[in-house]
Write an enzyme that holds these catalytic residues in place. Sequence first.
Site: not given
Length: 492
Positions: A79-80, A238
């Site tokens: 992520m991110h 995830d």
Amino acid sequence: MNYYIGVDLGTSSMKLILLDEEGQIRKTVSKTYPSAFPRPGWSEQNPEDWRGALMEGIPELLEDLESGQVAGIGCGGQMHGLVILDEKDQVIRPAILWNDGRTTKQTEALNDGIGRKKLEEWTANVAFAGFTAPKLLWLKEEEPEHYGRIAKIMLPKDYINYILTGVHACDYSDASGTLLLDVKEKRWSSQMLEACGVRESQLPRLWESFQCIGTVQSEIARVLGLPQGVKVAAGAGDNAAAAIGTGIIGDGGCNISLGTSGTVFVSSKAFPANPNPAIHTFAHADGGYHLLGCMLSAASCNRWFMEDILRTEDYASEQLAIAEKRLGKNPVYFLPYLMGERSPIEDMNARGTFIGMRMDTTRADLVQAVLEGVAFAIRDNLEAVKRTGIVLESSRICGGGAKSVLWRRILANVLNIPLQCLQSEQGPALGGAMLAMAACDGGVSLEEICRKCVRTGETILPEPWLAEAYEDRYQRFQKIYPACRNLFTELA
């Protein structure tokens, strides 16, 4: 027989699994790729390396299969991360990853300038250095030539979906970690877009994780050896994908991951009222929501103490030396904040600390203190979740640390809830394949898919006498960090 491909775009490698319609995993493939660290605290990857792993991995996965039977593909991923494309959909610069620490200034500007209360109102979260929005602000300030060329802003697994389908799409769970999404209303936040100087046209269309965003492009299908018309699910971040893979959906489902980092993932059908901004409030891949507590050092604390301090890889022997009579009675405590801490204390200055050592303290006492300290920190996250009103009666447990019989026992008694193990763990890759299954057959519920695909194993029950002893120790553990907090700040 239909088959479904699950992709886990991890930080160090891509894992692919082949799942059949009966819920059996037929094959797994893993492809590694490098990370770059241009400066201390920076972490980047080239998205074209992800493309290479995908284009090599899927044909290898299908080597022994009649490829015409593949029906769908679903991806879970880190992520991110910030992936930016120009007007020709070409990658402008390397992706800035979730564990990149360059955005301290921008994170503080968001939390202090806009204000944490407004951020929570707009996005249900506050800014963290790993989130996507601070990365965009950093890019705007430090690399304006790149920022000015942005036509599309994407997350890592969404770039994989773009390669497959040519569609710019993002699911709600992954979008939750950008700090650009109004999580409660499930739409891009106009206030945050304005604050970051982003146009909504630069962002992908939003989908539920289990929805089909399109099919694999003809030329890509030919290269990969896939039939025409393979459906691609929107996929998930995830943690949400891994939760699907462990069967955590609906109200009050809980999964604890005892990996390098540690997470407490709790699902909720309704948007939860969360009083602690260090516990993330995100959309879930099942169409609902989830609370996520993330501690930065979990099993990595044990690895550090075993391998770097004690200079041994014989974890089992070290744990066998811990006497039964010492459980719940160890006078030594350990704060597991080796990299600072995210949830629930939100203090990057916090550090690992042993306290309570005496002349008769043994090596085994210190090993035990590390295991217990991580368990107590997970309990901190669980207590923060409980304060939202969610009732937790049990949890599933996964991750490398959960392979330790002793650590599972300690954790079950520190938390005082039953912990259910899984027969096998495939993480976000299994969740991705299950989401692909849902995208291919809208008539099959995720509940039914979870019953078919998720296989549980042993359940560890708390022991009343030991749970009581650990309750007393946990109350003492809670006093250590507040006593050290100001000192940690001074030392930093």
